[in-house]
Design a protein around this motif. Structure first.
Motif, PDB file in Angstrom:
ATOM      1  N   GLU A 121      -2.973  53.894  83.533  1.00 53.11           N
ATOM      2  CA  GLU A 121      -1.538  53.590  83.637  1.00 53.11           C
ATOM      3  C   GLU A 121      -0.900  53.529  82.258  1.00 53.11           C
ATOM      4  O   GLU A 121       0.195  54.065  82.042  1.00 53.11           O
ATOM      5  N   ARG A 124      -0.566  57.088  80.733  1.00 52.90           N
ATOM      6  CA  ARG A 124       0.529  57.850  81.339  1.00 52.90           C
ATOM      7  C   ARG A 124       1.882  57.353  80.852  1.00 52.90           C
ATOM      8  O   ARG A 124       2.769  58.152  80.510  1.00 52.90           O
ATOM      9  N   PHE A 125       2.053  56.036  80.817  1.00 52.10           N
ATOM     10  CA  PHE A 125       3.329  55.453  80.409  1.00 52.10           C
ATOM     11  C   PHE A 125       3.650  55.771  78.946  1.00 52.10           C
ATOM     12  O   PHE A 125       4.768  56.202  78.620  1.00 52.10           O
ATOM     13  N   TYR A 128       4.600  59.270  78.399  1.00 52.73           N
ATOM     14  CA  TYR A 128       5.920  59.562  78.965  1.00 52.73           C
ATOM     15  C   TYR A 128       7.034  59.156  77.998  1.00 52.73           C
ATOM     16  O   TYR A 128       7.984  59.914  77.784  1.00 52.73           O
ATOM     17  N   TYR A 312       6.773  52.534  84.555  1.00 52.33           N
ATOM     18  CA  TYR A 312       6.776  53.999  84.657  1.00 52.33           C
ATOM     19  C   TYR A 312       7.664  54.460  85.817  1.00 52.33           C
ATOM     20  O   TYR A 312       8.425  55.433  85.692  1.00 52.33           O
TER      21      TYR A 312
END
Length: 360
Positions: A121, A124-125, A128, A312
């Motif tokens: 997590e 990914r965050f 991003y 996210y």
């Protein structure tokens, strides 16, 4: 012996009834002809011109037109005695206010891995928020009138010709809302105001309710929150004057904000959620938010992987609203923490800038 005729059949009785009816009609006619109050009220109402569309009323005119009724209007005074009160925030007519779309929660994105994992997590965050989604060649304010190099943080806005902000700045029709909590760094707001933008700075720590600084900059003792005050609590018992951004827009009569800047010390996640759920974000041209990731933030609950998934998902909601991230500033002067851990080579504070690609 002749039979007596009933009294109600006599001519005298009929004459009395007719006289009484005639007298009553005369009284009613005289009362109408000698009652000037109703006529004057109707005539005055007919003489009052209808306000032109988009026109702003001065405080005295608004009170006279309303007949002494209460109006939800915020007027700003400059603080100088004898000066006229500028009407920066004329109310929007109730019939033209936007209806809020009822949404109770955002759509959470799928987990980044088959099973919930903080590592996946977080990866990914952070990827991003570190990846631009659209290019912007002109982000500096040094080309604008009144720009100051003393700005402590890079509050970046996109000034490319393909977006409307630079054109609205040139035509002196832009509007900036700045949300803060006692932050002394207001050079960005001053630069925008000196460029001709209408700037409203919301800070609950200032002493006066409303202060005007120059012709284009207003300070309001108001905290923007993700909820309005509980009406059951008396106003004098509240710790501070807090309102949702959508409520303030309605009260000020503003339908659009060209730039929304927010530095609200970990309240940004819930405020952003409220803007998305009530579709207020669609009234905004560009977002410049300072986000804090050293802890979940106010009223954000759950374990670490759940919190990061929520962050996210909020940012993906912005993307679905046609917002595109064009600049990220990683503040290396702040502690390098991610949810109270020294991990993932992350700073505890980032400044993110988005542009609404559908903004007109």
């Amino acid at each position: 012996m002749p039979k007596e005729r009933p009294l109600w059949r006599g001519a005298a009785f009929r004459l009395c009834l007719l006289s009484a009816a005639l007298f009553l009609c005369l009284q009613l006619g005289m009362r109408r002809s000698w009652c000037p109050e109703e006529k004057s009220r109707d005539a005055a109402a007919a003489r009052v011109p209808a306000p032109s569309r988009g026109a702003e009323q001065r405080p005295g005119a608004a009170a006279a037109a309303a007949g002494g009724g209460r109006r939800r209007v915020t007027y700003v005074r400059s603080g100088r005695r004898g000066s006229a009160a500028p009407t920066c925030c004329a109310p929007q007519p109730p019939g033209s206010r936007r209806r809020k779309t009822v949404r109770w929660h955002i759509e959470l994105q799928p987990w980044a891995s088959p099973t919930p994992s903080l590592n996946y997590e977080a990866s990914r965050f952070l990827k991003y928020i570190s990846t631009s989604q659209i290019s912007c060649e002109h982000m500096n304010l040094n080309s604008l009138k009144g720009y100051s190099e003393t700005t402590k943080k890079p509050w970046s806005v996109c000034l490319d010709e393909r977006f409307s902000l630079i054109h609205r700045i040139r035509s002196k029709k832009c509007r900036l809302y700045s949300l803060g909590l006692g932050n002394d760094d207001n050079q960005f707001e001053l630069s925008m105001a000196n460029s001709g933008c209408e700037v409203h700075r919301f800070d609950p720590s200032i002493k006066s309710a409303h202060i005007q600084q120059g012709p284009h900059l207003w300070h309001h003792r108001l905290s923007i929150d993700w909820r309005d005050p509980n009406p059951a609590i008396a106003p004098h018992k509240l710790h501070s004057n807090t309102k949702k951004l959508g409520t303030v827009l309605n009260e000020f009569g503003h339908q659009k904000i060209d730039v929304l800047k927010a530095d609200v010390e970990s309240a940004e996640w819930k405020i952003l959620e409220n803007l998305i759920l009530e579709d207020v974000v669609e009234q905004i041209g560009q977002l410049v938010f300072e986000v804090h990731i050293h802890w979940p933030g106010f009223e954000v609950s759950g374990n670490d992987s759940t919190v990061v998934r929520y962050w996210y998902s909020l940012l993906r909601e912005l993307e679905l609203k046609d917002f595109r991230l064009f600049h990220t500033y990683k503040d290396l002067s702040k502690p390098q923490m991610f949810l109270k851990k020294e991990a993932f080579n992350a700073s505890s504070c980032y400044t993110l800038s988005w542009v609404n690609t559908r903004w007109k």
